[in-house]
Enzyme design. Sequence first.
Site, PDB file in Angstrom:
ATOM      1  N   LYS A  88       0.841  -1.199   0.000  1.00  0.00           N
ATOM      2  CA  LYS A  88       0.000   0.000   0.000  1.00  0.00           C
ATOM      3  C   LYS A  88       0.876   1.248   0.000  1.00  0.00           C
ATOM      4  O   LYS A  88       1.946   1.262   0.614  1.00  0.00           O
ATOM      5  CB  LYS A  88      -0.906  -0.028   1.236  1.00  0.00           C
ATOM      6  CG  LYS A  88      -2.029   1.014   1.238  1.00  0.00           C
ATOM      7  CD  LYS A  88      -2.901   0.856   2.492  1.00  0.00           C
ATOM      8  CE  LYS A  88      -4.021   1.891   2.552  1.00  0.00           C
ATOM      9  NZ  LYS A  88      -4.849   1.734   3.767  1.00  0.00           N
ATOM     10  N   SER A 148      -9.724   1.706   2.969  1.00  0.00           N
ATOM     11  CA  SER A 148      -8.897   2.479   2.072  1.00  0.00           C
ATOM     12  C   SER A 148      -7.858   1.653   1.298  1.00  0.00           C
ATOM     13  O   SER A 148      -7.283   2.144   0.329  1.00  0.00           O
ATOM     14  CB  SER A 148      -8.158   3.556   2.865  1.00  0.00           C
ATOM     15  OG  SER A 148      -7.293   2.967   3.804  1.00  0.00           O
ATOM     16  N   SER A 164      -9.854  -0.535   7.106  1.00  0.00           N
ATOM     17  CA  SER A 164      -9.291  -0.336   5.771  1.00  0.00           C
ATOM     18  C   SER A 164      -8.659  -1.563   5.132  1.00  0.00           C
ATOM     19  O   SER A 164      -8.364  -1.561   3.935  1.00  0.00           O
ATOM     20  CB  SER A 164      -8.266   0.797   5.808  1.00  0.00           C
ATOM     21  OG  SER A 164      -8.938   2.027   5.868  1.00  0.00           O
TER      22      SER A 164
END
Lengths: 433, 480
Positions: free
Chosen positions: A38, A113, A137
């Site tokens: 990420k 997210s 997330s």
Amino acid sequence: MTGTLSFEPDDRFNAFLTTCRKVSHGSGRLAGIPVAVKDNISTQGIETTCASKILKGYIPPYDAHVVRLLKEAGAAIVGKTNMDEFGMGTTTENSAFGPTLNPLDTSRVPGGSSGGSAAAIAAGMVPMALGTDTGGSIRCPAAFCGIVGLKPSYGRVSRYGLIAYANSLEQIGPMAKTVTDVSTLYSVIAGHDPRDSTSYDRSYNHIPSVEIKGLKIGIPQEYFGKGVDPAVGNVVQKAIGTLEQLGATTIPCTIPSMEYALAAYYVICTSEASSNLARFDGVRYGPAADVKKSWHDAYRDVRRAGFGEEVRRRIMLGTFALSSGYYGKYYAKAQVARENVRADFSRIFSKVDVIAGPTMPTTAFRLKEKSDPLSMYLSDILTVPANLAGIPSISVPCGKVAGMPVGLQIMGRHFDDERVIDVAYAYEQAVRA
Amino acid sequence: MTEAHVIVGLEVHCQLDTKSKLFCGCSTDYRNDGPNTHVCEVCLGLPGSMPVLNKRAIEFAMRVAKALSCEVLYESEFSRKNYFYPDLDKAYQITQYDKPLAEKGILEIDGDDGEKKVRITRIHVEEDPGRLVHMGNAERGRYSLVDYNRAGIPLIEIVTEPDMRSPKEARKFLNKLRATLEYLGVFDSEKEGSLRVDANISIKGSERVEIKNITSYKGVEKALTFEVTRQRNLLRRGQVVERETRHYLEARGVTQSARSKEMEHDYRYFPEPDLRPLQVRSWVDSIVLPELPDARRERFMVQYGCSVNHARTLTGELRLANFFEKVVEPDPAGLPALAATWIADILIGELNYRSMSLDLLEPATFTELIRLLKNGIITDKSGVEVLRVMLDQRLKSETTETPEVIVTRLRLAKTTGDDAALRTAIREAIAENQKALEDYRNGKAGALNFIVGQVMKKTRGRSDPAELNRLLQEELSKGA
């Protein structure tokens, strides 16, 4: 076992912000396995933006602890995945570089997210990826994309190098198609790091087991109540039935503190964020401030242009919550509510081994479906309690509603990550065709 | 109005003299290196970096807490003080707020009216921000550069109750505090920028004024003295003292009102989530305090027979006390009396005059000088001359001569009775001052001293006045 890997995925879903075409890798448990990371996790020499314009062009001079561990295990870091800017969102639509699409239905969001990581796995571009989970997330996109995602116990994975959004809530965690892969990736990244003072000396060397006979599962009524799509509830109830068939027993319970959990969560995460994100001022990295202006004006302009709308909203909310005269009303009260959530979990865990329920109240939203911030915030209601309490929580696919996947969420006692992984594994193996 | 109406409280920030910074491993020895050479991702506040507390810094602060008889909190914590400024890399300073390390201490000082106990409100630990260097000018465009070498240096903040009653007393408190911190081995006052003081001052019945960021010991007394005068003048004219923050302008010796907007910060403190609470009260028992200034002063009086004043001066600074003991070490019975006088009454003044560190002078060399004086090889006046030469040579990093070499080179050895040059000087002085001679012969004993002075001039102070007196009388009786 060392070698070079070429990585040229057909990324139709905008899952990646950066891809590394040729990656050399070492030997070890993950030798030659492409792993996506990420974009809020620092990677030395690879641009790390948190999907924000304000960090465009920022190339970290150091690796996050987890990235160092991945490299030591032989993994090939093949790219940086898209996300909601600084992790602030539930859909990956809040990216400065465009939304990620759900590979199962490109008219829908992948969740967020960590949507880029989940989509990259769901689309088969990588077998595993790192996400981060501040209020759901990892688990939300795992549920929306039909993959497995674990939010570890707070303190089990070093946050060193994770660009902080809300320090007291977030953890880096593994995401993959299967529980086994999640477990393998977790074994590489868990453990103590002296550079993260909140990390504990709790390594993870567990082989998932399907044995759950005698397991007591708490079923909180709030996870099947108002706001939760009954169709999603039914799929999850069925999955829990499968666990009962494997020898587990269910015990109804309630988490009264959930009434204030979401409010507390948003006060705490925005407060911490307002402080964490203050350093992005154009002085040391990112797009440079205009030196012709006074520093105060230059800061204001850089920040106004660099942050997206949702980030600005949360910075302002957090700044307000910490202001003198309001601290007691908001921040201090949120801490009390957080303690109540912890107390509720600790009471329930004195009677049960794990708690099960849906990961998300619905399946994946359509793009732009959640246009007002409040309805977006409400969709985090089932995932934020685990972050407030610091307990481990996994989302494992457990069926579909109208063709879109549903996630079964299993929460456990602090540091009992092995147990939630076992329960997810038992379920996954039982329903494997 | 008398001094008793002045009320002063201090907030003293001192850099703790640790090897590495408060939250990372970067070296604190940055003063002789280029800008931004002692930095890493932590002290630059790069995204994702996290603080790790330097245990040594806490141990240093605990020594101070124990020496000042503070109560150490069972649990203290670090907080974030949020504000924007280019020298603040993270846009917050990690400091301690509502749970400081220690509270409620005492420091005894030699106050305006004798022994006085100044109450310590609290002691806490925090990180130093970076430093701005302002460049350019009106023509070339002004800009500022940031140096983060200082960012993350550990600071201790010591806050007092408003217990001091004059600028002088505030200075005395600072001197005593400095000595105490140096004796504890946690502070080096000679490092540039190692001390910063905020002073609160009010005149009884009026509002309090805060003077920010005074960076020298002398500055504190000067700034407060200026403020006392300013506030008294206001009151005398029937005006009121406004509650405000003022800056001290070191170069001009005045305080100036800070623009109020600049100071109206809402720091939005909250607990630092990346550090765990600190539970260190149990360390107190294991800390063994070294001999502190008061104890050493008593010992100097007993062991070396120093006067109260000499003992106080000598022990008022660690370097001075150590220097004195090294100087007298070769002869602890014979040297102290002379050494104490020469260090306390002469050396300090000569060093201050040159803004020179005592570190540049070797104690053994000074011992040699004291021996020359003690053995009557040179006069006091010559001793001062030798000392000045020694200091100047060291200050200019020239070849350093021993006192004996200097005495020989400058022919400073004390004159003796069979010294032909001296005899000549005496005869000349008598010849040139017939008026004084006449006065003397007419019974004015004081007139002789005048002639002695003239001889001294001719011998550049190399003669012992008593001896000269004797020789002069001898000479006069010859002529009679």
